[in-house]
Design a protein around this motif. Structure first.
Motif, PDB file in Angstrom:
ATOM      1  N   HIS A 167       6.482 -98.324 -81.709  1.00  0.00           N
ATOM      2  CA  HIS A 167       4.962 -98.356 -81.777  1.00  0.00           C
ATOM      3  C   HIS A 167       4.225 -97.887 -83.010  1.00  0.00           C
ATOM      4  O   HIS A 167       3.669 -98.779 -83.578  1.00  0.00           O
ATOM      5  CB  HIS A 167       4.502 -97.143 -80.739  1.00  0.00           C
ATOM      6  CG  HIS A 167       2.860 -97.027 -80.665  1.00  0.00           C
ATOM      7  ND1 HIS A 167       2.236 -98.071 -80.269  1.00  0.00           N
ATOM      8  CD2 HIS A 167       2.210 -95.981 -81.043  1.00  0.00           C
ATOM      9  CE1 HIS A 167       0.938 -97.624 -80.258  1.00  0.00           C
ATOM     10  NE2 HIS A 167       0.859 -96.294 -80.800  1.00  0.00           N
ATOM     11  N   ASP A 168       4.725 -96.847 -83.726  1.00  0.00           N
ATOM     12  CA  ASP A 168       4.294 -96.732 -85.173  1.00  0.00           C
ATOM     13  C   ASP A 168       5.371 -96.547 -86.076  1.00  0.00           C
ATOM     14  O   ASP A 168       6.279 -95.373 -86.166  1.00  0.00           O
ATOM     15  CB  ASP A 168       3.427 -95.229 -85.012  1.00  0.00           C
ATOM     16  CG  ASP A 168       2.629 -94.865 -86.454  1.00  0.00           C
ATOM     17  OD1 ASP A 168       3.136 -95.034 -87.297  1.00  0.00           O
ATOM     18  OD2 ASP A 168       1.914 -94.238 -86.362  1.00  0.00           O
ATOM     19  N   LEU A 169       5.643 -97.628 -86.854  1.00  0.00           N
ATOM     20  CA  LEU A 169       6.715 -97.907 -87.820  1.00  0.00           C
ATOM     21  C   LEU A 169       6.667 -96.694 -88.899  1.00  0.00           C
ATOM     22  O   LEU A 169       7.794 -96.110 -89.206  1.00  0.00           O
ATOM     23  CB  LEU A 169       6.671 -99.227 -88.527  1.00  0.00           C
ATOM     24  CG  LEU A 169       7.989 -99.900 -88.879  1.00  0.00           C
ATOM     25  CD1 LEU A 169       9.062 -99.578 -87.923  1.00  0.00           C
ATOM     26  CD2 LEU A 169       7.929-100.937 -89.659  1.00  0.00           C
ATOM     27  N   GLU A 170       5.584 -96.392 -89.500  1.00  0.00           N
ATOM     28  CA  GLU A 170       5.508 -95.437 -90.885  1.00  0.00           C
ATOM     29  C   GLU A 170       5.859 -94.101 -90.169  1.00  0.00           C
ATOM     30  O   GLU A 170       6.835 -93.496 -90.608  1.00  0.00           O
ATOM     31  CB  GLU A 170       4.398 -95.510 -91.432  1.00  0.00           C
ATOM     32  CG  GLU A 170       4.015 -96.672 -92.167  1.00  0.00           C
ATOM     33  CD  GLU A 170       4.852 -96.914 -93.362  1.00  0.00           C
ATOM     34  OE1 GLU A 170       5.555 -95.821 -93.844  1.00  0.00           O
ATOM     35  OE2 GLU A 170       5.281 -98.048 -93.520  1.00  0.00           O
ATOM     36  N   ALA A 171       5.356 -93.701 -88.936  1.00  0.00           N
ATOM     37  CA  ALA A 171       5.540 -92.449 -88.209  1.00  0.00           C
ATOM     38  C   ALA A 171       6.801 -92.242 -88.150  1.00  0.00           C
ATOM     39  O   ALA A 171       7.695 -91.274 -88.064  1.00  0.00           O
ATOM     40  CB  ALA A 171       4.625 -91.953 -87.253  1.00  0.00           C
ATOM     41  N   THR A 172       7.659 -93.245 -87.546  1.00  0.00           N
ATOM     42  CA  THR A 172       8.975 -93.184 -87.129  1.00  0.00           C
ATOM     43  C   THR A 172       9.845 -92.954 -88.256  1.00  0.00           C
ATOM     44  O   THR A 172      10.810 -92.213 -88.190  1.00  0.00           O
ATOM     45  CB  THR A 172       9.414 -94.564 -86.378  1.00  0.00           C
ATOM     46  OG1 THR A 172       8.666 -94.589 -85.319  1.00  0.00           O
ATOM     47  CG2 THR A 172      10.954 -94.653 -85.885  1.00  0.00           C
ATOM     48  N   ILE A 173       9.688 -93.799 -89.466  1.00  0.00           N
ATOM     49  CA  ILE A 173      10.550 -93.756 -90.445  1.00  0.00           C
ATOM     50  C   ILE A 173      10.355 -92.268 -91.093  1.00  0.00           C
ATOM     51  O   ILE A 173      11.316 -91.467 -91.615  1.00  0.00           O
ATOM     52  CB  ILE A 173      10.228 -94.641 -91.550  1.00  0.00           C
ATOM     53  CG1 ILE A 173      10.441 -96.023 -91.271  1.00  0.00           C
ATOM     54  CG2 ILE A 173      10.734 -94.423 -92.755  1.00  0.00           C
ATOM     55  CD1 ILE A 173      10.112 -97.228 -91.808  1.00  0.00           C
ATOM     56  N   ASP A 174       9.062 -91.704 -91.229  1.00  0.00           N
ATOM     57  CA  ASP A 174       8.908 -90.407 -91.532  1.00  0.00           C
ATOM     58  C   ASP A 174       9.616 -89.221 -90.560  1.00  0.00           C
ATOM     59  O   ASP A 174      10.291 -88.242 -91.197  1.00  0.00           O
ATOM     60  CB  ASP A 174       7.278 -89.982 -91.651  1.00  0.00           C
ATOM     61  CG  ASP A 174       6.396 -90.877 -92.736  1.00  0.00           C
ATOM     62  OD1 ASP A 174       7.209 -91.238 -93.609  1.00  0.00           O
ATOM     63  OD2 ASP A 174       5.227 -90.870 -92.426  1.00  0.00           O
ATOM     64  N   ALA A 175       9.634 -89.548 -89.393  1.00  0.00           N
ATOM     65  CA  ALA A 175      10.256 -88.652 -88.501  1.00  0.00           C
ATOM     66  C   ALA A 175      11.958 -88.593 -88.954  1.00  0.00           C
ATOM     67  O   ALA A 175      12.634 -87.698 -88.835  1.00  0.00           O
ATOM     68  CB  ALA A 175       9.982 -89.002 -86.998  1.00  0.00           C
ATOM     69  N   LEU A 176      12.351 -90.066 -89.017  1.00  0.00           N
ATOM     70  CA  LEU A 176      14.140 -90.246 -89.494  1.00  0.00           C
ATOM     71  C   LEU A 176      14.208 -89.492 -90.565  1.00  0.00           C
ATOM     72  O   LEU A 176      15.203 -88.991 -90.895  1.00  0.00           O
ATOM     73  CB  LEU A 176      14.175 -91.526 -89.355  1.00  0.00           C
ATOM     74  CG  LEU A 176      14.146 -92.539 -88.007  1.00  0.00           C
ATOM     75  CD1 LEU A 176      14.443 -93.914 -88.388  1.00  0.00           C
ATOM     76  CD2 LEU A 176      15.319 -91.815 -87.367  1.00  0.00           C
ATOM     77  N   GLY A 177      13.040 -89.486 -91.398  1.00  0.00           N
ATOM     78  CA  GLY A 177      13.397 -88.879 -92.750  1.00  0.00           C
ATOM     79  C   GLY A 177      13.624 -87.239 -92.854  1.00  0.00           C
ATOM     80  O   GLY A 177      14.310 -86.537 -93.635  1.00  0.00           O
ATOM     81  N   THR A 178      13.191 -86.560 -91.718  1.00  0.00           N
ATOM     82  CA  THR A 178      13.462 -85.130 -91.661  1.00  0.00           C
ATOM     83  C   THR A 178      15.027 -84.904 -91.194  1.00  0.00           C
ATOM     84  O   THR A 178      15.561 -83.825 -91.180  1.00  0.00           O
ATOM     85  CB  THR A 178      12.446 -84.731 -90.602  1.00  0.00           C
ATOM     86  OG1 THR A 178      12.741 -85.239 -89.286  1.00  0.00           O
ATOM     87  CG2 THR A 178      10.955 -84.992 -90.905  1.00  0.00           C
ATOM     88  N   LEU A 179      15.600 -86.096 -90.443  1.00  0.00           N
ATOM     89  CA  LEU A 179      16.869 -85.906 -89.981  1.00  0.00           C
ATOM     90  C   LEU A 179      18.065 -86.482 -90.948  1.00  0.00           C
ATOM     91  O   LEU A 179      18.911 -85.707 -91.466  1.00  0.00           O
ATOM     92  CB  LEU A 179      17.118 -86.630 -88.755  1.00  0.00           C
ATOM     93  CG  LEU A 179      16.169 -86.064 -87.417  1.00  0.00           C
ATOM     94  CD1 LEU A 179      16.453 -86.947 -86.289  1.00  0.00           C
ATOM     95  CD2 LEU A 179      16.633 -84.693 -87.191  1.00  0.00           C
TER      96      LEU A 179
END
Length: 634
Positions: free
Chosen positions: A97-109
């Motif tokens: 749904h939200d590509l940028e938000a997903t990538i940002d969230a992945l970056g925390t892991l």
């Protein structure tokens, strides 16, 4: 008289209406059930096979299994290109749904660097929306476990195991090997033309240049398939059946990777090219273009900064100078001119001229490189001491079309047909060529004065090092010309059967052996008492060769002084040679761009090549590095 009200009459009417309504409802229900039953029969009986198939299609997914790409090795079995498996973190944009938000969230892991984001965006532009695209490659086991524990938070994101291409020797031989990259529209067109679309389902990479491109359909293999049962969420439950993929065929090249390394180290920071050929087969022993590049950077999709560095480098590392760079051959052209003179009867070996240091033609003075001239010059001396005046006169006697017709037999100005793409044709000047090349009538006319400089390998002459190496190998092989090739044989991955790439004689030139012997004797003399003496002093074998120097720009009558000329405007240094002289095993052509005199810059590289290939001797620096590498391995 007033009529008396009858209550039983109203009861009968109401009862009739009720019965009617009940009967209507019963009929309606019966019709509804009849319709439902009819629909049930239609779906369960008549359309049973159709919907069973659709149900199975929803329950079972057909997943392509990418084959293992074929391995490439050199003539001695050294691995030049291989595969390894690693985990990648991939995103399917259409399911997020939200590509940028997903990538940002992945970056925390999992660490996602700026370069990973840039590459992801670049790959998105080249890919279809429903395809999964890697945001991180080569995940560690810890990173895989971390994501697996949090997978429920990221719909449209998954970890996949993929095969990666690796070039163990890095930059060595990269222009010959080429590289693979993500499939683009141009690749899809080639796949369609080859009728391989079904075989490339699930394939993300395709050969982009060199051997990887030319032999793509040999290296790729046959795609396999898995029938996978999936749940309502689209997740795999179990594998129902599997058709295993067939690995791609393996290639064994004619290249000698150690020889390739010797040449590249010999060039150092200088620009240029070298092609070494086995005269009796046409097998390419070394194909060097300097500077080179690292093909490993292209496998995952090259980073923007790396691409910019390559693309904006004034030395043009992506240019394959060996097969695409076209240069004036300079004095390396003279032995072929001499052979033309013998074959056409324009000269005998003993026929001589008096060289005053220049040649006057049409009121213009064509100068020799030696002030005061070489004195009395016969054919042997003209080659050994590289007398320009001799070839000024000879060029005028042969005429431009006479030169063109003879040189065409040796492959000048023609593609050789080597088994990699991107080969330049070069320019073999003639009257017909000039008429085709220029538009204005006054430009189309060939002037006799233009022929003079053609005789010393200048003027419109422009050839690749591959063409010059092929012509040298043809003379070394007494007029038998082979097509240059890089692949020695193809090994079927399934059966192990080897398909040899048989040496293919392009033509057998009808040269008289006594004429070839005259040229060969003079070429040996070059390295014994002529311009190549210093480079081949103390050699344990007898080598034949010819130095050359090619002007980059016109001096307009001024004296050339390298120190007063900008580096990129200095003369090119060339050398053509073969060895051993009596039984040639290797022939080569080398150019050092803006290297000055061929004897000074190009001939020493040829000496290193012959020393290694014939005697196993490594240059001092290379020998020390090789010993250190062996020690490190141990």
């Amino acid at each position: 008289m007033r009529r008396r009200h009858d209550p039983f009459h109203h009861q009968d009417s109401d009862l009739d209406r009720f019965r009617f309504r009940l009967g209507f409802a019963a009929v309606a229900v019966l019709l509804a059930f009849l319709l439902l039953f009819t629909r049930f029969v239609w779906l369960q009986v008549v359309q049973h096979d159709y919907y069973t198939t659709r149900a199975e299609g929803n329950r079972i997914s057909l997943v392509p299994v990418t084959p293992n790409r074929g391995v490439i090795v050199d003539r001695n079995g050294t691995v030049l290109a291989r595969n390894y498996s690693a985990f990648t973190l991939e995103i399917t944009p259409s399911r997020v749904h939200d590509l940028e938000a997903t990538i940002d969230a992945l970056g925390t892991l999992i660490e996602v660097q700026a370069k990973d984001r840039k590459r992801f965006k670049k790959l998105m532009e080249e890919s279809k929306n429903f395809e999964s695209i890697p945001i991180r490659t080569r995940l560690t086991d810890k990173e895989v476990a971390t994501f697996a524990a949090n997978r429920f938070r990221f719909p449209g994101v998954e970890v996949k195991a993929r095969l990666f291409r690796q070039y163990p020797l890095g930059e060595i031989g990269s222009h010959a090997l080429g590289y693979i990259g993500r499939v683009n529209d141009r690749d899809l067109e080639r796949i369609e033309v080859a009728e391989q679309a079904a075989n490339y389902k699930g394939t993300d990479h395709f050969g982009k240049s060199g051997i990887e491109q030319k032999y793509e359909f040999h290296l790729h293999g046959q795609t396999g398939y898995e029938e996978v049962e999936v749940d309502a969420g689209g997740r795999a439950v179990r594998i129902l059946s599997r058709t295993p993929p067939v690995p791609g065929n393996n290639l064994t090249l004619t290249l000698d990777s150690k020889l390739q390394k010797v040449v590249e180290q010999a060039f150092g920071e200088r620009r240029g090219a070298l092609v070494a050929i086995e005269p009796e087969s046409g097998g390419v022993l070394a194909l060097v273009s300097m500077p080179t590049f690292d093909p490993n950077l292209f496998v995952d999709g090259i980073r923007a900064d790396d691409w910019d560095a390559y693309n904006n480098d004034p030395d043009k590392p992506m240019l394959n100078r060996a097969i695409y760079g076209a240069y004036p051959p300079g004095s390396t052209f003279k032995p072929f001119m001499a052979l033309a003179a013998l074959e056409t009867g324009k000269r005998t070996p003993q026929q001589a001229i008096s060289d005053p240091g220049y040649y006057m033609f049409g009121g213009h003075q064509f100068r020799d490189d030696k002030k005061g001239g070489h004195g009395i010059v016969d054919m042997y001396k003209s080659i050994v001491h590289s007398c320009d005046t001799y070839y000024y006169v000879l060029a005028n006697d042969l005429g431009i079309d006479g030169i063109s017709n003879f040189m065409g037999q040796l492959g000048f100005g023609q593609r050789t047909g080597i088994d990699i793409e991107g080969e330049a044709e070069g320019v073999l000047p003639s009257q017909a060529w000039k008429k085709k090349r220029f538009k204005k009538p006054e430009q189309q006319k060939w002037y006799a004065g233009e022929t003079i400089s053609i005789g010393i390998g200048q003027g419109y002459n422009s050839y690749t090092m591959l063409q010059l190496a092929q012509a040298t190998a043809t003379v070394a092989n007494n007029g038998v010309m082979f097509r240059p090739h890089l692949v020695k044989y193809i090994t079927d991955a399934k059966s192990g059967a080897k398909t040899m790439i048989e040496p293919e004689p392009m033509r057998i030139l009808p040269f008289k052996q006594q004429n070839i012997d005259v040229i060969k004797k003079a070429l040996v003399g070059v390295n014994k008492e002529g311009t190549g003496t210093r480079a081949f002093a103390g050699a344990e074998y007898e080598a034949a060769g010819k130095t050359g120097t090619a002007q980059v720009f016109s001096l307009k009558g001024e004296k050339y002084e390298a120190g007063k000329v900008k580096e990129r405007l200095r003369d090119h240094a060339l050398f053509m040679a073969y060895a051993p002289a009596d039984a040639p095993k290797i022939a080569l052509a080398v150019i050092v761009e803006n290297g000055g005199f061929g004897a000074q810059s190009a001939a020493p590289i040829a000496r290193m090549v012959f020393d290694y290939y014939l005697l196993g001797k490594l240059p001092k620096g290379a020998a020390e590095e090789d010993a250190a590498a062996v020690e490190a391995d141990e």
